[in-house]
Write an enzyme that holds these catalytic residues in place. Structure first.
Site, short mmCIF file in Angstrom:
data_model
loop_
_atom_site.label_atom_id
_atom_site.label_comp_id
_atom_site.label_asym_id
_atom_site.label_seq_id
_atom_site.Cartn_x
_atom_site.Cartn_y
_atom_site.Cartn_z
N ALA A 1 3.04 -0.66 4.88
CA ALA A 1 2.60 -0.65 6.28
C ALA A 1 2.05 -1.99 6.74
O ALA A 1 2.00 -2.27 7.95
CB ALA A 1 1.56 0.44 6.49
N ASN B 1 8.06 -5.44 -0.93
CA ASN B 1 7.94 -4.34 0.02
C ASN B 1 6.49 -4.29 0.47
O ASN B 1 5.63 -3.80 -0.27
CB ASN B 1 8.34 -3.00 -0.61
CG ASN B 1 8.35 -1.88 0.42
OD1 ASN B 1 7.71 -1.98 1.48
ND2 ASN B 1 9.07 -0.81 0.11
N TYR C 1 11.58 8.63 1.45
CA TYR C 1 11.53 7.54 0.47
C TYR C 1 12.22 7.87 -0.85
O TYR C 1 12.21 7.05 -1.76
CB TYR C 1 10.07 7.16 0.22
CG TYR C 1 9.37 6.72 1.47
CD1 TYR C 1 8.33 7.47 2.02
CD2 TYR C 1 9.76 5.57 2.15
CE1 TYR C 1 7.69 7.09 3.19
CE2 TYR C 1 9.14 5.18 3.32
CZ TYR C 1 8.10 5.93 3.84
OH TYR C 1 7.48 5.55 5.00
N ARG D 1 13.20 4.08 12.90
CA ARG D 1 12.03 4.95 12.83
C ARG D 1 11.14 4.77 14.05
O ARG D 1 11.55 4.25 15.08
CB ARG D 1 11.29 4.72 11.50
CG ARG D 1 12.12 5.05 10.27
CD ARG D 1 11.34 4.93 8.98
NE ARG D 1 10.27 5.93 8.91
CZ ARG D 1 9.34 5.91 7.94
NH1 ARG D 1 9.37 4.95 7.01
NH2 ARG D 1 8.40 6.83 7.90
N GLU E 1 12.19 -9.53 1.99
CA GLU E 1 11.46 -8.32 2.42
C GLU E 1 12.35 -7.10 2.20
O GLU E 1 13.52 -7.11 2.61
CB GLU E 1 11.10 -8.45 3.90
CG GLU E 1 10.33 -7.30 4.49
CD GLU E 1 10.07 -7.47 5.99
OE1 GLU E 1 10.11 -8.62 6.49
OE2 GLU E 1 9.86 -6.46 6.67
N ARG F 1 5.53 11.96 -2.86
CA ARG F 1 5.39 12.51 -1.50
C ARG F 1 6.53 12.00 -0.65
O ARG F 1 7.13 10.98 -0.93
CB ARG F 1 4.05 12.02 -0.88
CG ARG F 1 2.80 12.59 -1.52
CD ARG F 1 2.54 14.03 -1.07
NE ARG F 1 1.24 14.50 -1.53
CZ ARG F 1 1.01 14.91 -2.78
NH1 ARG F 1 1.99 14.86 -3.67
NH2 ARG F 1 -0.19 15.35 -3.14
N HIS G 1 12.61 -2.78 2.46
CA HIS G 1 12.09 -1.48 2.90
C HIS G 1 13.04 -0.39 2.42
O HIS G 1 14.26 -0.50 2.59
CB HIS G 1 11.95 -1.43 4.42
CG HIS G 1 10.96 -2.41 4.94
ND1 HIS G 1 9.61 -2.25 4.77
CD2 HIS G 1 11.13 -3.62 5.55
CE1 HIS G 1 8.99 -3.28 5.29
NE2 HIS G 1 9.87 -4.13 5.75
N PRO H 1 0.78 -1.23 0.00
CA PRO H 1 0.00 0.00 0.00
C PRO H 1 0.81 1.28 0.00
O PRO H 1 1.83 1.38 0.67
CB PRO H 1 -0.84 -0.11 1.29
CG PRO H 1 -0.17 -1.13 2.11
CD PRO H 1 0.51 -2.07 1.17
N ASN H 2 0.31 2.23 -0.76
CA ASN H 2 0.82 3.60 -0.87
C ASN H 2 2.14 3.72 -1.63
O ASN H 2 2.61 4.83 -1.88
CB ASN H 2 0.96 4.25 0.51
CG ASN H 2 -0.36 4.36 1.22
OD1 ASN H 2 -1.30 5.00 0.71
ND2 ASN H 2 -0.50 3.71 2.36
O1 LIG Z 1 10.47 2.00 4.08
C1 LIG Z 1 9.62 1.31 3.44
O2 LIG Z 1 9.79 0.87 2.31
C2 LIG Z 1 8.24 1.12 4.06
O3 LIG Z 1 7.79 -0.19 3.71
C3 LIG Z 1 7.35 2.13 3.41
C4 LIG Z 1 5.94 2.14 4.02
C5 LIG Z 1 5.18 3.31 3.45
C6 LIG Z 1 4.82 3.09 2.03
C7 LIG Z 1 4.25 4.37 1.52
O4 LIG Z 1 5.25 4.96 0.78
C8 LIG Z 1 5.04 6.25 0.41
C9 LIG Z 1 5.95 6.78 -0.46
C10 LIG Z 1 5.82 8.07 -0.86
C11 LIG Z 1 4.77 8.85 -0.37
C12 LIG Z 1 3.85 8.30 0.52
C13 LIG Z 1 3.99 7.00 0.92
C14 LIG Z 1 5.98 2.26 5.53
O5 LIG Z 1 4.63 2.17 6.04
C15 LIG Z 1 6.84 1.17 6.13
O6 LIG Z 1 6.87 1.34 7.53
C16 LIG Z 1 8.24 1.25 5.55
#
Ligand SMILES: O=C(O)[C@]1(O)C[C@H](CCCOc2ccccc2)[C@@H](O)[C@H](O)C1
Length: 148
Positions: free
Chosen positions: A77, A74, A22, A107, A98, A17, A100, A9-10
């Site tokens: 969340a 990946n 990221y 974090r 996995e 963003r 990230h 997701p996301n």
């Molecule tokens: O660090 C990672 O790759 C995460 O999997 C990214 C997730 C978030 C994915 C959303 O990624 C976005 C990227 C750009 C803008 C908004 C969200 C976060 O919830 C994990 O804790 C760590």
């Protein structure tokens, strides 16, 4: 060798963003980069992103049922919450790495636990989008017989 790159997701928002966390690369940029490496290394690579937990589970089952050699995943969340994705990975033979983008261990506390890491062959965290390439190269090393 056939690999699946799975994003949760996301991650479709990557590069749009929170570049401070990221990075500025989009998911399409990541896919283009991995496609180039896969072509050089004679790897068949596919990509799938979903914001829906069940769709990700279905993809993991499908990969196993069709003889995929590895999944680069990946989970977003869902990493921190999903027993269902943990059970899906535990239920298949296909190895999962996995990935990230951020270092989840540096974090917020709620991000420092992965429900999925115990059923994956390994975890890469904090290498930016380079973590996807590192995971691909890990599968290439396994193909050469390196015990990873
Ligand atoms: O660090 C990672 O790759 C995460 O999997 C990214 C997730 C978030 C994915 C959303 O990624 C976005 C990227 C750009 C803008 C908004 C969200 C976060 O919830 C994990 O804790 C760590």
């Amino acid at each position: 060798m056939r690999l699946l790159v799975l994003n949760g997701p996301n991650l479709n928002r990557l590069g749009k963003r929170e570049p401070g966390i990221y990075g500025a690369e989009t998911l399409s940029d990541v896919e283009d980069h991995l496609h180039a490496i896969a072509k050089e290394e004679l790897v068949d690579i596919s990509f799938y992103q979903s914001n829906v937990e069940g769709a990700l589970i279905d993809k993991i089952h499908e990969a196993d049922d069709t003889g995929c050699d590895g999944i680069i995943f990946n989970p977003g969340a869902y990493t921190h919450t999903s027993v269902a994705l943990r059970d899906a990975i535990a239920s298949v033979d296909v190895p999962v790495i996995e990935v990230h983008i951020s270092n989840i261990h540096s974090r917020e506390p709620f991000r420092q636990t992965s429900m999925l890491a115990p059923v994956c062959i390994g975890q890469l965290s904090g290498f930016g989008t380079g973590g996807y390439e590192l995971a691909l190269r890990a599968f290439l090393l396994r193909r050469k017989g390196v015990k990873l």
